[in-house]
Enzyme design. Structure first.
Site, PDB file in Angstrom:
ATOM      1  N   HIS A  47       0.941  -1.201   0.060  1.00 18.41           N
ATOM      2  CA  HIS A  47       0.172   0.058   0.156  1.00 18.41           C
ATOM      3  C   HIS A  47       0.972   1.282  -0.102  1.00 18.41           C
ATOM      4  O   HIS A  47       2.005   1.140   0.591  1.00 18.41           O
ATOM      5  CB  HIS A  47      -0.776  -0.315   1.235  1.00 18.41           C
ATOM      6  CG  HIS A  47      -1.955   0.999   1.354  1.00 18.41           C
ATOM      7  ND1 HIS A  47      -1.736   2.241   1.730  1.00 18.41           N
ATOM      8  CD2 HIS A  47      -3.395   0.811   1.403  1.00 18.41           C
ATOM      9  CE1 HIS A  47      -2.748   3.007   1.745  1.00 18.41           C
ATOM     10  NE2 HIS A  47      -3.685   2.222   1.562  1.00 18.41           N
ATOM     11  N   GLN A 101      -4.097  -4.646   7.502  1.00 21.18           N
ATOM     12  CA  GLN A 101      -5.042  -5.802   7.116  1.00 21.18           C
ATOM     13  C   GLN A 101      -5.070  -7.246   7.666  1.00 21.18           C
ATOM     14  O   GLN A 101      -5.927  -8.009   7.374  1.00 21.18           O
ATOM     15  CB  GLN A 101      -4.887  -5.945   5.388  1.00 21.18           C
ATOM     16  CG  GLN A 101      -5.108  -4.738   4.567  1.00 21.18           C
ATOM     17  CD  GLN A 101      -6.444  -4.490   4.286  1.00 21.18           C
ATOM     18  OE1 GLN A 101      -7.351  -5.102   4.803  1.00 21.18           O
ATOM     19  NE2 GLN A 101      -7.108  -3.201   4.025  1.00 21.18           N
ATOM     20  N   LYS A 157     -10.455  -0.041  10.684  1.00 17.74           N
ATOM     21  CA  LYS A 157     -10.387  -1.424   9.870  1.00 17.74           C
ATOM     22  C   LYS A 157     -11.007  -2.455  10.885  1.00 17.74           C
ATOM     23  O   LYS A 157     -10.898  -3.594  10.473  1.00 17.74           O
ATOM     24  CB  LYS A 157      -9.374  -1.665   9.173  1.00 17.74           C
ATOM     25  CG  LYS A 157      -8.943  -0.514   8.059  1.00 17.74           C
ATOM     26  CD  LYS A 157      -7.958  -1.123   7.303  1.00 17.74           C
ATOM     27  CE  LYS A 157      -7.396   0.049   6.281  1.00 17.74           C
ATOM     28  NZ  LYS A 157      -8.075   0.394   5.248  1.00 17.74           N
ATOM     29  N   ASP A 173       3.422  -3.924   8.222  1.00 11.69           N
ATOM     30  CA  ASP A 173       2.125  -3.008   8.183  1.00 11.69           C
ATOM     31  C   ASP A 173       1.294  -4.083   8.451  1.00 11.69           C
ATOM     32  O   ASP A 173       0.767  -4.872   7.392  1.00 11.69           O
ATOM     33  CB  ASP A 173       2.157  -2.460   6.650  1.00 11.69           C
ATOM     34  CG  ASP A 173       0.854  -1.778   6.369  1.00 11.69           C
ATOM     35  OD1 ASP A 173      -0.034  -1.795   7.055  1.00 11.69           O
ATOM     36  OD2 ASP A 173       0.581  -1.337   5.208  1.00 11.69           O
ATOM     37  N   CYS A 208      -4.859   2.237  -3.735  1.00 14.20           N
ATOM     38  CA  CYS A 208      -3.661   2.539  -3.153  1.00 14.20           C
ATOM     39  C   CYS A 208      -2.335   1.775  -3.228  1.00 14.20           C
ATOM     40  O   CYS A 208      -1.652   1.517  -2.459  1.00 14.20           O
ATOM     41  CB  CYS A 208      -3.473   3.143  -1.662  1.00 14.20           C
ATOM     42  SG  CYS A 208      -4.887   4.529  -1.337  1.00 14.20           S
TER      43      CYS A 208
HETATM   44  N1  PLP Z   1      -1.632  -0.317   4.819  1.00 16.48           N
HETATM   45  C1  PLP Z   1      -2.635  -1.212   4.230  1.00 16.48           C
HETATM   46  C2  PLP Z   1      -2.324  -2.598   3.868  1.00 16.48           C
HETATM   47  C3  PLP Z   1      -3.894  -0.628   4.088  1.00 16.48           C
HETATM   48  O1  PLP Z   1      -4.878  -1.807   3.561  1.00 16.48           O
HETATM   49  C4  PLP Z   1      -4.311   0.709   4.397  1.00 16.48           C
HETATM   50  C5  PLP Z   1      -5.311   1.061   4.203  1.00 16.48           C
HETATM   51  O2  PLP Z   1      -6.380   0.827   3.351  1.00 16.48           O
HETATM   52  C6  PLP Z   1      -3.305   1.448   5.039  1.00 16.48           C
HETATM   53  C7  PLP Z   1      -1.988   0.828   5.040  1.00 16.48           C
HETATM   54  C8  PLP Z   1      -3.307   2.878   5.370  1.00 16.48           C
HETATM   55  O3  PLP Z   1      -4.381   3.045   6.404  1.00 16.48           O
HETATM   56  P1  PLP Z   1      -4.984   4.216   6.986  1.00 16.48           P
HETATM   57  O4  PLP Z   1      -5.407   4.850   5.822  1.00 16.48           O
HETATM   58  O5  PLP Z   1      -5.942   3.783   7.883  1.00 16.48           O
HETATM   59  O6  PLP Z   1      -3.794   4.887   7.635  1.00 16.48           O
END
Ligand code: PLP
Length: 429
Positions: free
Chosen positions: A143, A223, A246, A220, A385
């Site tokens: 992402h 998810q 999430k 990260d 993203c």
């Molecule tokens: N990392 C992953 C794998 C994500 O799916 C997301 C959001 O979709 C993020 C990071 C970023 O999350 P946030 O927008 O809540 O900061």
């Protein structure tokens, strides 16, 4: 996935718990809402906003400041929330820093390394200093939130940004990773679960590579935290990040896990009130972690609401949720793959959560999304993203359906039935 060993939730249990989510009984465009966009944000059970409301009704005060009783009560609740959520991810409370979301948590780490590279934090922060000759490694599946902070960190420090490519099916090239991790690697940042493909990373394999060269690992876990039991100690990562919205929580709250011995010596990113031991006109001394990373008035009600969310998840059981979603994910992939002209992306036969990105031949994902919306089904369309991953897959955008504990097999069936209507609807046979 150990989670698969647990008994999945039953339809009766899921039907019962859906009553805790009033939004799920809404109608959309004249049809019952089918929410298959939990990968973007989850719905929240009533107990979460009840907790937030109760905080404002009875406990609202600034924390870690006031000497009056209300402030003490609010501070206690704030720190109890930290202890509960830290326990939820297998950490101790001094290893959990509150942030706005995963994006801020990842930027916090990168800026801390950046400040260390400027000499901030003194000798204790030496391990975090980067410069020309050092390498920051990530992967092509990430992402943007776990990509851009590292590209920027490389640009600020003169370190080299590198990435592990994905194979043609979108899976991480683990053999390439073994070649790319080397003595120059200082940071290896990778996702636990792909937000596009739903595929679970072999974390142990990548951590072993990083540990072999003494590189810091950043996971990260945005998810994974909502969908499977996260144990940061068992995974043996140095840092992990997640977002509350999430995992049934409110927006505006997320977390950064960091090993205590690292957080205590990393220079802060944001500076200001509530994070110092001493300030003079010449400089400041900072409190230990996690407080040194929480400058300014904290996100108080959000942490309390997030606590209600993790208590809810604990009560239902993360292992059972993972098993339920594993079934739904399989149903999604099997159902969508059987539709002529529809291709489900990502490798097969590997652990994945209830996420499926798919391409409907000849129809733009935005048209797919609009058609499904017109019949009450909410999915995500676009690049999610993750533009580099999409580029590698040869697509500018995809459609993505994602489940959660409240999703029903009948909803997946309905999605599959409706996706099968898309090509004929647009005049394609
Ligand atoms: N990392 C992953 C794998 C994500 O799916 C997301 C959001 O979709 C993020 C990071 C970023 O999350 P946030 O927008 O809540 O900061």
């Amino acid at each position: 996935m150990a989670e698969e060993l647990a008994a999945p939730l039953t339809i009766e249990e899921v039907t019962r718990l859906r009553a805790d989510f009033p939004i799920l009984s809404r109608e959309m465009n004249g049809q019952p809402l089918i929410y298959l966009d939990s990968g973007a944000t989850s719905q929240t059970p009533q107990c979460v906003w009840d907790a937030e409301q109760q905080f404002y009704e009875s406990f609202n005060a600034a924390v870690h400041r006031g000497a009056h009783s209300l402030a003490v009560e609010a501070t206690d609740l704030y720190e109890e929330a930290r202890a509960t959520v830290a326990r939820f991810i297998g950490a101790s409370e001094r290893e959990l820093v509150w942030t706005s979301n995963a994006t801020e948590a990842l930027n916090l780490i990168a800026y801390s390394f950046s400040n260390a590279s400027l000499g901030r934090g003194g000798d204790a922060a030496m391990p975090f200093r980067l410069g020309p000759g050092d390498e920051i490694l990530t992967t092509e599946i990430e992402h943007h939130a776990n990509l851009l902070p590292w590209q920027e960190l490389a640009a600020r420090t003169g370190a080299t940004f590198r990435y592990v490519p994905v194979l043609a099916d979108g899976s991480i090239d683990y053999d390439a990773a073994a070649h790319l991790v080397g003595p120059r690697t200082k940071i290896f940042a990778f996702t636990h679960v792909s937000n596009v493909l739903g595929v679970v990373t072999d974390v142990a394999r990548l951590v072993a590579l990083a540990k072999g060269v003494g590189a810091f690992t950043v996971l990260d876990a945005c998810q994974s935290t909502p969908h499977m039991k996260l144990d940061v100690k068992a995974l043996d990562v140095d840092f992990a990040t997640f977002s509350g919205h999430k995992m049934l929580g409110p927006t505006g709250i997320g977390g950064l896990y960091g090993r205590a011995e690292l957080l205590d010596v990393m220079p802060p990113f944001l500076v200001g009130g509530s994070m110092i031991t001493k300030v003079t006109m010449e400089g400041a001394e900072y409190l230990p972690a996690p407080t040194r990373f929480e400058a300014g008035t904290q996100r108080i009600s959000q942490t309390i609401a997030l606590t209600a969310a993790v208590n809810y998840l604990d009560e239902v059981g993360l292992d059972r949720i993972a098993a339920w979603e594993h079934q739904l994910g399989q149903q999604l992939v099997d159902g969508l793959s059987q539709i002529p002209g529809v291709r489900v992306l990502g490798p097969t036969g590997v652990p994945r959560i209830g996420v499926a990105a798919f391409d409907v031949e000849g129809v733009h994902p935005h048209d797919v999304g609009q058609y499904l919306d017109s019949v009450g089904i909410a999915i995500r369309v676009g690049h999610h993203c993750a533009q580099p991953l999409h580029r590698k897959l040869g697509l500018a955008a995809t459609s993505r359906a994602s489940t959660y504990l409240y999703s029903l097999p009948s909803e997946v069936d309905e999605l599959v039935r409706r996706v099968a209507e898309v090509r004929p609807f647009f005049g394609l046979s």
